[in-house]
Design an enzyme around this catalytic site. Structure first.
Site, short mmCIF file in Angstrom:
data_model
loop_
_atom_site.label_atom_id
_atom_site.label_comp_id
_atom_site.label_asym_id
_atom_site.label_seq_id
_atom_site.Cartn_x
_atom_site.Cartn_y
_atom_site.Cartn_z
N ASP A 31 -19.71 -27.18 -3.70
CA ASP A 31 -20.25 -25.82 -3.74
C ASP A 31 -19.14 -24.89 -4.23
O ASP A 31 -17.99 -25.05 -3.81
CB ASP A 31 -20.72 -25.41 -2.32
N LYS A 84 -30.52 -18.03 -7.51
CA LYS A 84 -31.94 -18.01 -7.09
C LYS A 84 -32.60 -16.64 -7.01
O LYS A 84 -33.71 -16.54 -6.50
CB LYS A 84 -32.07 -18.73 -5.75
N ASN A 99 -26.00 -21.76 -15.08
CA ASN A 99 -25.87 -22.43 -13.79
C ASN A 99 -27.02 -23.40 -13.53
O ASN A 99 -26.80 -24.52 -13.07
CB ASN A 99 -25.84 -21.40 -12.66
N SER A 124 -39.41 -25.31 -7.47
CA SER A 124 -40.03 -24.20 -6.76
C SER A 124 -41.48 -24.06 -7.16
O SER A 124 -41.86 -24.38 -8.31
CB SER A 124 -39.28 -22.91 -7.15
N TYR A 149 -35.28 -17.03 -13.86
CA TYR A 149 -35.12 -17.96 -12.75
C TYR A 149 -36.23 -19.01 -12.78
O TYR A 149 -35.98 -20.22 -12.78
CB TYR A 149 -35.12 -17.23 -11.39
N LYS A 153 -36.19 -23.26 -13.71
CA LYS A 153 -36.71 -24.39 -12.92
C LYS A 153 -37.67 -25.23 -13.76
O LYS A 153 -37.65 -26.46 -13.72
CB LYS A 153 -37.42 -23.87 -11.66
N PHE A 178 -42.23 -24.24 -1.37
CA PHE A 178 -42.98 -22.99 -1.28
C PHE A 178 -42.02 -21.94 -0.70
O PHE A 178 -40.93 -21.78 -1.22
CB PHE A 178 -44.33 -23.23 -0.60
N LEU A 200 -39.07 -11.55 1.86
CA LEU A 200 -39.77 -10.88 2.95
C LEU A 200 -39.13 -11.09 4.32
O LEU A 200 -38.87 -10.12 5.05
CB LEU A 200 -41.23 -11.36 2.98
P1 NAD Z 1 -28.51 -20.55 -1.83
O1 NAD Z 1 -28.07 -19.54 -2.83
O2 NAD Z 1 -28.37 -20.22 -0.40
O3 NAD Z 1 -27.78 -21.93 -2.11
C1 NAD Z 1 -27.37 -22.33 -3.39
C2 NAD Z 1 -25.93 -22.81 -3.27
O4 NAD Z 1 -25.44 -23.21 -4.54
C3 NAD Z 1 -24.97 -21.70 -2.78
O5 NAD Z 1 -24.23 -22.22 -1.69
C4 NAD Z 1 -24.08 -21.41 -3.98
O6 NAD Z 1 -22.80 -21.01 -3.58
C5 NAD Z 1 -24.12 -22.74 -4.71
N1 NAD Z 1 -23.90 -22.65 -6.16
C6 NAD Z 1 -24.49 -21.82 -7.06
N2 NAD Z 1 -24.06 -22.09 -8.30
C7 NAD Z 1 -23.20 -23.15 -8.20
C8 NAD Z 1 -22.45 -23.89 -9.13
N3 NAD Z 1 -22.47 -23.60 -10.44
N4 NAD Z 1 -21.65 -24.90 -8.68
C9 NAD Z 1 -21.59 -25.19 -7.37
N5 NAD Z 1 -22.30 -24.51 -6.43
C10 NAD Z 1 -23.09 -23.50 -6.84
O7 NAD Z 1 -30.03 -20.90 -2.17
P2 NAD Z 1 -31.08 -21.73 -1.32
O8 NAD Z 1 -32.13 -20.78 -0.85
O9 NAD Z 1 -30.42 -22.62 -0.36
O10 NAD Z 1 -31.74 -22.59 -2.49
C11 NAD Z 1 -31.29 -23.90 -2.79
C12 NAD Z 1 -32.04 -24.39 -4.03
O11 NAD Z 1 -33.45 -24.35 -3.78
C13 NAD Z 1 -31.80 -23.54 -5.27
O12 NAD Z 1 -31.75 -24.38 -6.40
C14 NAD Z 1 -33.03 -22.66 -5.32
O13 NAD Z 1 -33.33 -22.23 -6.63
C15 NAD Z 1 -34.10 -23.59 -4.78
N6 NAD Z 1 -35.24 -22.90 -4.17
C16 NAD Z 1 -35.02 -21.94 -3.21
C17 NAD Z 1 -36.11 -21.26 -2.68
C18 NAD Z 1 -35.90 -20.17 -1.64
O14 NAD Z 1 -36.81 -19.35 -1.47
N7 NAD Z 1 -34.79 -20.12 -0.94
C19 NAD Z 1 -37.41 -21.55 -3.11
C20 NAD Z 1 -37.58 -22.54 -4.08
C21 NAD Z 1 -36.49 -23.21 -4.61
N1 UDP Z 2 -42.78 -8.67 -0.01
C1 UDP Z 2 -42.94 -7.37 0.43
N2 UDP Z 2 -41.82 -6.63 0.70
C2 UDP Z 2 -40.56 -7.11 0.56
C3 UDP Z 2 -40.40 -8.46 0.11
C4 UDP Z 2 -41.53 -9.20 -0.17
O1 UDP Z 2 -44.06 -6.90 0.56
O2 UDP Z 2 -39.59 -6.38 0.79
C5 UDP Z 2 -43.97 -9.50 -0.28
C6 UDP Z 2 -44.08 -9.99 -1.71
O3 UDP Z 2 -44.77 -9.02 -2.51
C7 UDP Z 2 -44.85 -11.30 -1.54
C8 UDP Z 2 -44.37 -11.81 -0.18
O4 UDP Z 2 -43.85 -10.67 0.51
O5 UDP Z 2 -46.25 -11.04 -1.44
C9 UDP Z 2 -43.28 -12.88 -0.27
O6 UDP Z 2 -42.23 -12.38 -1.10
P1 UDP Z 2 -40.83 -13.12 -1.23
O7 UDP Z 2 -39.97 -12.30 -2.15
O8 UDP Z 2 -40.29 -13.43 0.13
O9 UDP Z 2 -41.19 -14.52 -1.89
P2 UDP Z 2 -41.88 -14.87 -3.31
O10 UDP Z 2 -43.13 -15.61 -2.97
O11 UDP Z 2 -42.12 -13.61 -4.06
O12 UDP Z 2 -40.86 -15.75 -3.95
#
Ligand code: NAD
Ligand code: UDP
Length: 338
Positions: A31, A84, A99, A124, A149, A153, A178, A200
Site C-alpha cells: 500500500d 475511488k 492508478n 463495482s 472512476y 473499473k 455494491f 452516505l
Molecule cells: P480505500 O481508498 O480505503 O483503499 C484503497 C487502498 O489502496 C488505500 O489504502 C490506498 O492507500 C491504496 N492505494 C491507492 N493507490 C495505490 C497505489 N498506486 N499503490 C498502492 N496502494 C495504493 O478504498 P476501499 O473503499 O477500501 O476500496 C477498495 C477497492 O474496492 C478499490 O479498488 C475500490 O475502487 C473498490 N470499491 C470500493 C467501493 C466502496 O464503496 N468503498 C465500492 C466498489 C468498489
Molecule cells: N446520498 C445523499 N447524501 C449524501 C451522500 C449520498 O443523499 O451526502 C445518497 C446518494 O444520492 C445515493 C445514496 O445516498 O442515493 C448512496 O450514495 P453513496 O455516495 O454512498 O453511494 P453510491 O451508490 O452513489 O456510490
C-alpha cells in the site's frame, strides 16, 4: 504461502486482511498509504494477534512488486489498490486511469513474470451504469459509466477478460461490490474517509457525532419507495468474508468468473437515516437538495450466483450495519488520527 493484498491498509482491505489472518492465512500488504493509515494495520495486528508483512510501495512501481514477489511465496493476489472517489475522478482522470488501469496492468505483468496465477479484483456495481432493471445480475448489461472512476473499473474488467483468454493458466475472479458500510465489531477499524465524506453512511455518522451540521439528501423525486435513492448496502465484514470464499474457490477454478457481492436488498436514503437514528439514539437533521449529477434512482444485486457457486451470502442486517458504523464513529471521532 501468503496472500498479497494490494491496498490492504484501506477500508475494505483492512477488514479483509483481518478475516484472512483470523482464518490462518499469511498476509503480505502492499500500500502506498495515499488514502490510508498504517495505524489500521497496527489495529488489525492487535485484534488478531498476528503479524502483517507490510510493504510501503506502489503498484505502478515494478521494482516494488519485483522485490515483494522475490521475497515472498505468494499464492494469490487480492487487488484493492486504487483511487475511488467519483467526484475526484472527474477532476483528475489521468491519476485515476494511471492508478486503476495502468497500475493493474503493471501488477498483472509482474504476476505473470513471478508465475503467480490467481487474481481477485475489486470491481463495482458502477460498471452496470444506469440499470435497465433491478435486481442486477452478473449477466445484466454493463457500460454507460458516467465518470472516469466507473470507466476505469469497466476497462479493467475488459482487460481481465482478454488477459484470461490469452493466459488460460490464470484463474481470475471479478467481485462487483455494491455499497460497503459498517465496521469491524471491535470498533478498532472502520472507514476513515478524510475530509468531507462523499458517501452516505460516513456523512450520516459524522452529522450524528456533531462533526457536520446536516445531511443533504440528493433528491426526493426518484421513482422509489419514498422518492430518495435506493442502494444495496452490505456490511464490510460480509464483504471481507466474500473474499475468503472467492479465495477458497479460486484454487479450484479455471478461467475468469464474475460475482456480485451485495445483500440483495435495497434501502432508500430515508430508510438508512431512520435506521441509523434508531441504532445511535441520535437525531440526524437533513434537508432535501437537488439530485446529484450521475446518480441513479435505484440499484440492488441479485446475489444468487455467489450463493450457489461460492457458498456466500450476506449474514449481517441493517441494524448490524448501523450499530457497527456508530460504534466505530463514537470510538474514533477523528478516524485513525491520533
Ligand atoms: P480505500 O481508498 O480505503 O483503499 C484503497 C487502498 O489502496 C488505500 O489504502 C490506498 O492507500 C491504496 N492505494 C491507492 N493507490 C495505490 C497505489 N498506486 N499503490 C498502492 N496502494 C495504493 O478504498 P476501499 O473503499 O477500501 O476500496 C477498495 C477497492 O474496492 C478499490 O479498488 C475500490 O475502487 C473498490 N470499491 C470500493 C467501493 C466502496 O464503496 N468503498 C465500492 C466498489 C468498489
Ligand atoms: N446520498 C445523499 N447524501 C449524501 C451522500 C449520498 O443523499 O451526502 C445518497 C446518494 O444520492 C445515493 C445514496 O445516498 O442515493 C448512496 O450514495 P453513496 O455516495 O454512498 O453511494 P453510491 O451508490 O452513489 O456510490
Amino acid at each position: 504461502m501468503a496472500i498479497l493484498v494490494t491496498g490492504g491498509a484501506g477500508y475494505i482491505g483492512s477488514h479483509t486482511i483481518l478475516a484472512l489472518l483470523e482464518q490462518h492465512h499469511d498476509v503480505v500488504v502492499l500500500d502506498n498509504l495515499v488514502n490510508a493509515s498504517d495505524i489500521a494495520l497496527q489495529r488489525v495486528e492487535k485484534i488478531t494477534g498476528r503479524n502483517i508483512n507490510f510493504y510501503h510501495g506502489d503498484i505502478n512501481e515494478r521494482s516494488d512488486l519485483q522485490k515483494l514477489f522475490s521475497q515472498n511465496n505468494i499464492s494469490a493476489v487480492i487487488h484493492f489498490a486504487g483511487l475511488k472517489s467519483v467526484g475526484e475522478s472527474v477532476k483528475k482522470p489521468i491519476e485515476y486511469y494511471k492508478n486503476n488501469v495502468s497500475g493493474t496492468l503493471v501488477l498483472l505483468d509482474e504476476m505473470r513474470r513471478a508465475q503467480v496465477k490467481k487474481f481477485i479484483f475489486s470491481s463495482s456495481a458502477t460498471v452496470y451504469g444506469t440499470p435497465e432493471s433491478v435486481p442486477l445480475r452478473e449477466t445484466s448489461r454493463i457500460g454507460g459509466t458516467t465518470n472516469p472512476y466507473g470507466t476505469s473499473k469497466l476497462m479493467v474488467e475488459q482487460i481481465l477478460q482478454d488477459f484470461a483468454h490469452a493466459q488460460p493458466e490464470f484463474a481470475i475472479t471479478i467481485l462487483r461490490y455494491f455499497n460497503p458500510v459498517g465496521a469491524h465489531e471491535s470498533g478498532l477499524v472502520g472507514e476513515d474517509p478524510g475530509g468531507i465524506p462523499n458517501n452516505l453512511m460516513p456523512y450520516i455518522s459524522q452529522v450524528a457525532s456533531g462533526k457536520l451540521q446536516q445531511l443533504a439528501i440528493f433528491g426526493d423525486d426518484y421513482p422509489t419507495i419514498d422518492g430518495t435513492g435506493v442502494r444495496d448496502y452490505i456490511h464490510v465484514m460480509d464483504l471481507a468474508e466474500g473474499h475468503l470464499k472467492a479465495l477458497e474457490q479460486i484454487h479450484k477454478q479455471q478461467g475468469i468468473k464474475t460475482y456480485n457481492l451485495g445483500s440483495g436488498v435495497g434501502y432508500s436514503v430515508l430508510q438508512m437515516l431512520k435506521a441509523f437514528e434508531k441504532a445511535s439514539g441520535r437525531s440526524v437533521p437533513y434537508k432535501i437538495m437537488p439530485r446529484r449529477d450521475g446518480d441513479i434512482a435505484e440499484c440492488w444485486a441479485d446475489a444468487q450466483l455467489a450463493k450457489e457457486e461460492l457458498g456466500w451470502t450476506a449474514q449481517r442486517d441493517l441494524d448490524d450495519m448501523m450499530r457497527d458504523t456508530w460504534n466505530w464513529q463514537k470510538k474514533n471521532p477523528a478516524g485513525f488520527q491520533p
